[in-house]
Design an enzyme around this catalytic site. Structure first.
Site, PDB file in Angstrom:
ATOM      1  N   SER A 157      16.158 -22.492 -18.740  1.00 12.72           N
ATOM      2  CA  SER A 157      16.600 -21.148 -19.127  1.00 12.72           C
ATOM      3  C   SER A 157      15.401 -20.346 -19.615  1.00 12.72           C
ATOM      4  CB  SER A 157      17.617 -21.247 -20.264  1.00 12.72           C
ATOM      5  OG  SER A 157      17.872 -19.966 -20.819  1.00 12.72           O
TER       6      SER A 157
ATOM      7  N   TYR B  36      20.148 -24.332 -28.660  1.00 10.97           N
ATOM      8  CA  TYR B  36      20.267 -24.109 -27.202  1.00 10.97           C
ATOM      9  C   TYR B  36      18.886 -23.889 -26.586  1.00 10.97           C
ATOM     10  CZ  TYR B  36      21.254 -22.261 -22.641  1.00 10.97           C
ATOM     11  OH  TYR B  36      21.255 -22.080 -21.273  1.00 10.97           O
TER      12      TYR B  36
END
Ligand code: NDP
Ligand code: 8X3
Length: 252
Positions: A139, A152
């Site tokens: 990501s 995350y």
């Protein structure tokens, strides 16, 4: 014999779109996810195109993953591409307000789950050799900190560094490793992150043009089908309408 791709998190978003993309190109596909009924629906949809094997598994279950991969039926054994896509974000609130269990769930899924599948599949990928690939879905959050990113983003930084380190160890085997790092993409990701808050999820994507699951699937397929002598180490993509922001400063 068809080329074979194993895709985790195939019941939604990037994983489901990637399953459709590989199947449309005639690849056999192994689909992993927890939601059995979604796996069955995708199997019914794609069955006419190619060979599909579904495995209703949680990537956090190391033994279940290892057993399933060790007993892959013969037409599905020689996996060429592993797409480590299963993952999630939870708890968008500041770190100090997060339940520890949410951090554990992200670590167990995005890090331990990815490692579980990779470890189980490495011998097969090495046997496949030239042209084989591990495609890890990272990501932009791996190297762009933001409020509420806490574990995350850190889990995706792990994915990036693990991908690079794998490359070092796999040098000479022919197995490629790529970290694909998307930015804002409209999937069920935000619905999961907000625990089913559809209004919050819709609001995030409203009035802009996020990436769609198919956009990312196309990049996954592109990386997987490059000539065997090319390794894309990291592929970062964002919507044209997304960019970074300036530093935040606390003032009196
Ligand atoms: P979705 O929520 O639409 O899909 C997530 C998939 O992961 C589902 O198929 C889900 O299946 C699966 N999954 C989650 N936990 C597990 C588990 N424990 N075991 C097996 N499968 C699991 O989100 P996306 O498609 O957006 O997310 C896919 C990946 O892309 C994730 O790794 C995410 O972090 C990453 N990403 C997403 C971005 C975005 O903006 N959407 C941007 C950058 C990266 P099931 O629930 O059936 O198990
Ligand atoms: C998901 C993209 O920007 O929500 O990995 O972190 S973002």
């Amino acid at each position: 014999m068809n080329d074979i791709a194993l895709i985790t998190g195939a019941t939604s978003g990037f994983g489901r779109a990637a399953a459709r993309r590989f199947a449309a190109a005639g690849w056999s596909v192994i689909l992993i996810g927890r939601r059995q009924e979604r796996l069955e629906a995708l199997q019914r949809e794609l069955d006419a195109q190619t060979d599909i094997l579904t495995l209703a598994l949680d990537v956090r279950d190391a033994d279940g993953i290892a057993d399933a991969i060790a007993s892959l039926p013969e037409p599905f054994r020689r996996v060429k591409v592993l797409v480590n896509n299963a993952g999630l974000a939870l708890a968008p609130q500041p770190a100090q307000d997060v339940d520890l269990t949410d951090w554990h769930t992200m670590i167990d899924t995005n890090i331990t789950g990815l490692v579980n599948v990779t470890h189980a599949l490495l011998p097969i990928l090495i046997e496949t050799g030239q042209g084989a690939s591990i495609i890890n879905i990272g990501s932009v959050a791996a190297d762009s900190p933001y409020p509420g990113g806490h574990v995350y983003g850190a889990s995706k930084a792990f994915v990036q560094q693990f991908s690079y380190n794998l490359r070092c160890d796999l040098l000479g085997t022919g197995v490629r490793v790529t970290d694909i790092a998307p930015g804002m993409s409209e999937t069920e990701f935000t619905l999961v992150r907000t625990r089913g808050d559809k209004a919050a999820s819709d609001a995030l994507y409203q009035g802009t043009t996020p990436l769609q699951a198919e956009d990312v699937a196309e990049q996954i397929f592109h990386v997987a089908t490059l000539p065997a002598h090319i390794n894309i180490n990291r592929l970062e993509l964002m919507p044209t309408r997304q960019a970074w922001s300036k530093f935040a400063v606390d003032r009196d």
